[in-house]
Each structure stands twice: as C-alpha cells, then as structure tokens.
Write an enzyme that holds these catalytic residues in place. Structure first.
Site, short mmCIF file in Angstrom:
data_model
loop_
_atom_site.label_atom_id
_atom_site.label_comp_id
_atom_site.label_asym_id
_atom_site.label_seq_id
_atom_site.Cartn_x
_atom_site.Cartn_y
_atom_site.Cartn_z
N ASN A 96 0.85 -1.20 0.00
CA ASN A 96 0.00 0.00 0.00
C ASN A 96 0.88 1.24 0.00
O ASN A 96 2.11 1.14 -0.01
CB ASN A 96 -0.95 -0.03 1.21
CG ASN A 96 -0.17 -0.14 2.50
OD1 ASN A 96 0.58 0.74 2.85
ND2 ASN A 96 -0.33 -1.27 3.19
N LYS A 137 -10.96 -3.65 18.57
CA LYS A 137 -9.55 -3.93 18.85
C LYS A 137 -9.17 -3.60 20.30
O LYS A 137 -8.00 -3.69 20.67
CB LYS A 137 -8.67 -3.18 17.86
CG LYS A 137 -9.00 -3.53 16.39
CD LYS A 137 -7.98 -3.01 15.40
CE LYS A 137 -8.52 -3.17 13.97
NZ LYS A 137 -7.50 -3.47 12.98
N1 CTP Z 1 -3.86 -3.36 11.93
C1 CTP Z 1 -3.13 -4.42 12.39
N2 CTP Z 1 -3.12 -5.60 11.71
C2 CTP Z 1 -3.85 -5.75 10.56
C3 CTP Z 1 -4.60 -4.65 10.09
C4 CTP Z 1 -4.58 -3.47 10.79
O1 CTP Z 1 -2.47 -4.29 13.41
N3 CTP Z 1 -3.81 -6.90 9.93
C5 CTP Z 1 -3.86 -2.11 12.69
C6 CTP Z 1 -3.23 -0.92 11.99
O2 CTP Z 1 -1.85 -0.82 12.30
C7 CTP Z 1 -4.02 0.28 12.52
C8 CTP Z 1 -5.39 -0.32 12.82
O3 CTP Z 1 -5.21 -1.74 12.91
O4 CTP Z 1 -3.50 0.75 13.75
C9 CTP Z 1 -6.44 -0.03 11.79
O5 CTP Z 1 -5.94 -0.43 10.54
P1 CTP Z 1 -6.79 -0.22 9.22
O6 CTP Z 1 -6.01 -0.77 8.06
O7 CTP Z 1 -7.27 1.20 9.16
O8 CTP Z 1 -8.08 -1.07 9.51
P2 CTP Z 1 -8.46 -2.57 9.42
O9 CTP Z 1 -8.65 -3.05 10.81
O10 CTP Z 1 -7.50 -3.32 8.57
O11 CTP Z 1 -9.87 -2.46 8.73
P3 CTP Z 1 -10.25 -1.97 7.26
O12 CTP Z 1 -9.05 -2.26 6.38
O13 CTP Z 1 -11.45 -2.76 6.94
O14 CTP Z 1 -10.53 -0.48 7.37
#
Ligand code: CTP
Length: 396
Positions: A209, A340
């Site tokens: 990303n 979370k």
């Molecule tokens: N995060 C994580 N592990 C993952 C995905 C996300 O630890 N596999 C953590 C990120 O570091 C961030 C938070 O969760 O602090 C939110 O991440 P984000 O990518 O915004 O959300 P997701 O939980 O992945 O949900 P979505 O992609 O559906 O928005």
C-alpha cells in the site's frame, strides 16, 4: 526549574526587542544558560550590552567578529542549543528559514541546529496576515517548529490587529512547557510499528500500500525526545532509521506480527501506525510468474490482525491504533476502538491533501474509548506525535 538547559535566543529587529530583554532576565532567573544572537537591526533598538549583562554571556552580533573562543560560533551555538528561541521573529527571518536562506548569524545558526525551535513572531498585522507569511508559518510548523502566536492589540505602527509579540510571561511559559514535557516518558518502553507491509506474489512482485512510514517514524522521534526507550518495527520505507531507537525491519504482516508479539509483553505503550496488509496471496510462486493470454486471479487469504490480537491479550499496556480512512472516518474509527480494545485511536481522512501518507503534515481526530473526539488542524507529523503523547501522558 531550567537549570542546565541551554537556550539560544535569536533577537531580530523590531520594537518588541525590549520585551525580549525581560524574557532573557526571567529565563536566567529560572536557571537557564542563555546565549543571545542579535541581528544588525535588533541592535538599533537595544544594545548588545543590555543582553550581555542580563544573560551573563557575550552576545554574538556578527558572523565574522573577532572570536572570543576558538570555535565556529554558528555551529557551536547550534550544537549547544537544547532550545532555540526566535523572538521577536520578523517576516523576513521566517521567510529565510522556510526557504533555506542562511546569510547571517541567526539564520546560519538556526539552520545548523538540531534542537527544538520556538518562534515568537511580531510584526505589522498586514505583514503577519499576508498569505506569504502565513504560508511560511505553516511550512515552518511542518518542519516541527512551534509558535508562540502574536496577540491582538495596538501595534507600534498604530495599526490595531494581530501582530504584537506575546507577553514575556507567555513566552517564558512556552519555554517551560517545552522542557516540562520534554522527558515525561522517561523510563517508559514504547513499541511503534510503521510503514507498509509487503505480501509476496513471486520473487519479484508483491501486494502493498502507499504508506511511507513518516507518521510512525515521527512518533518514534517524539517518544525518544521525551525520554522513552523506543522500539520500532518497520515495514520497508525509504526513510532513515531514527537515531536512538531500536530498529527491527520486517517485510510481511506475519513477520510484523511475530516481532510485535515478542516485544509487546515488555512494552508500556504500543502505537500501531503501520498500514498492515489485511490479505496475502494464498501461495507464493517460487519463480517469476510468466504471463499468459488469459486473465489472472490470485486468491488472497486473511492476515492476522496484529492490533486486535494485542487488544485481546492487553494487560498493562496503553494501546493506540490508527484509522486512515477515505470515508465515514469517525464511524469506522470508533468501530475499531471497540473491536480492537484500544485506549484511543488516531483517525485521519487520507483524501485531505494535508493528511496523506506521503506528506509531512497530518490532520487528525483523536477518539478515546468513550468516543470523546478531539480534532486538530493541520500539523507536522512530529506535532501530531506530540498530541498523541500528551494524551498518553494523561492516561499514565
Ligand atoms: N492493523 C493491524 N493488523 C492488521 C490490520 C490493521 O495491526 N492486519 C492495525 C493498523 O496498524 C491500525 C489499525 O489496525 O493501527 C487499523 O488499521 P486499518 O487498516 O485502518 O483497519 P483494518 O482493521 O485493517 O480495517 P479496514 O481495512 O477494513 O478499514
């Protein structure tokens, strides 16, 4: 209170110079060691002798004056400064700083300093409100400089408006505040994740990303500057590793998971600024894939949610997440706090031009677990990190 702190004060031309005399006197009484550099114009308003008498140190007025000691003055003062205070700051010096012009003692010293910079502007209201000055202020903020804003009132030029130098007490308070919060994380162990992860498709291709890691790296620097022991688990970025931080480089979400889980037990504060890939290809080709005439589908499987796992196993740690969203920002962010088990989340709208992955600034809302929201305007990522730790400091 400020014993042992080295403050270098750059005094520029302007009638407000007389107020800085009081600032120097007050800071010295609080125990700070003060070095003053005066611009040529400043000396038209107050003599160097006044500042010399009050600071107890020789005042530097000229790049090329007869040296009082054998060092390169602008470098030795730059190295010495725990804090560089610029007061009064004119439109001219701010323009120079914002554009890298170093042509006198104050501008060269500032450019060489790695210490924190506090700026107290004073000028005519129209000059202060001029778009170019405002643009320079924003630019300097994005470089991490802090401001003691000018106040409204009758200006020396007889205009009424915002442009008066803040009061000596307000400037001294800003200096005290800086040093007070400086080491408030002493003894704390902070674990930060930053950057993207990469999920291999074959030996040359991957899914990833647009995260640059800038926000997470600035969090590390802020935590380090405030006295914490910092461990950074970082996905691949083009950034320099922050000095004074334990660094662990990872590629994939699984590697990040393993490292974070190993280190989380020992951490007091965990901040997950990384943009972790939620999916990875089910199988990784061990040779470079060759194209065919057909379309291609790659099956993706879920990666572990690192933050959710941390939340489930949370004991003493303060847990902070990020939510970089393109829509329904607050709603999604609030959901993530609950699912979370976070202490708070930092939400930003990445479609905002000042809040994207690649820029040096961010525009965030911090939401706590009772869904109280605090929104901030555009700030440097280092300043945003400051807000995050101010919030954490209240929870500790
Ligand atoms: N995060 C994580 N592990 C993952 C995905 C996300 O630890 N596999 C953590 C990120 O570091 C961030 C938070 O969760 O602090 C939110 O991440 P984000 O990518 O915004 O959300 P997701 O939980 O992945 O949900 P979505 O992609 O559906 O928005």
């Amino acid at each position: 209170m400020l014993k042992g702190k080295n403050i270098v004060i750059g005094v520029n031309g302007g009638i407000a110079v007389y107020k800085v005399v009081d600032v120097v006197s007050k800071l010295r009484k609080l125990g700070a060691n003060i070095d003053v550099i005066m611009s040529k114009a400043a000396q038209e308003f107050v003599t160097p002798l006044t500042f010399q008498t009050l600071s107890g140190n020789f005042v530097v007025t000229d790049m090329f004056e007869e040296p009082k000691s054998w060092d390169v003055k602008h470098i030795s003062l730059a190295d010495k400064a725990d804090l560089f205070l610029l007061a009064p700051a004119t439109a001219n010096i701010m323009a120079k700083m914002a554009h890298g012009i170093a042509d006198d003692m104050i501008s060269t010293t500032i450019m060489a300093t790695r210490g924190h910079i506090l700026i107290a502007p004073a000028m005519n209201v129209n000059m202060y409100e001029h778009p170019v000055t405002q643009e320079n202020v924003e630019k300097l903020k994005s470089f991490g400089c802090e401001f003691v804003d000018p106040v409204e009132g009758r200006l020396a030029c007889n205009y009424v408006g915002k442009g008066k130098l803040a009061s000596p007490d307000a400037i001294v308070d800003a200096v005290i505040d800086y040093f007070k919060k400086e080491k408030d994380l002493e003894g704390k162990k902070v674990l930060v994740t930053a950057g993207p992860t990469r999920e291999a498709i074959d030996p040359v291709r991957y899914l990833s990303n647009k995260s640059t890691g800038k926000m997470g790296y600035e969090i590390c620097k802020m935590a380090r500057d405030r006295g914490a022991h910092v461990t950074l688990v970082s996905g691949p970025t083009h950034l320099d590793k922050p000095d004074g931080v334990d660094y662990v480089g990872v590629d994939t979400a699984q590697e990040m998971y393993d490292e974070v889980m190993k280190k989380s037990e020992d951490a007091d504060i965990i901040i997950k600024a990384a943009a972790v890939s939620d999916y990875r290809p089910e199988s990784v080709f061990d040779r470079k894939m060759k194209k065919s005439e057909d379309d291609l589908s790659i099956k993706l499987v879920r990666n572990k949610d690192i933050l959710k796992n941390l939340g489930m196993n949370k004991k003493h740690q303060i847990l902070v997440g990020f939510a970089a969203e393109t829509n329904n920002v607050l709603e999604y962010a609030k959901e993530k706090i609950t699912t979370k088990n976070l202490d708070f989340i930092v939400a930003n709208d990445i479609t905002d031009k000042n809040a994207g992955f690649s820029g040096d600034t961010n525009v965030v809302t911090i939401i706590d677990k009772d869904f109280n929201c605090e929104s901030y305007g555009m700030m440097s990522k280092y300043e945003v990190a400051g807000k995050i730790f101010d919030k954490i400091a209240k929870l500790i």
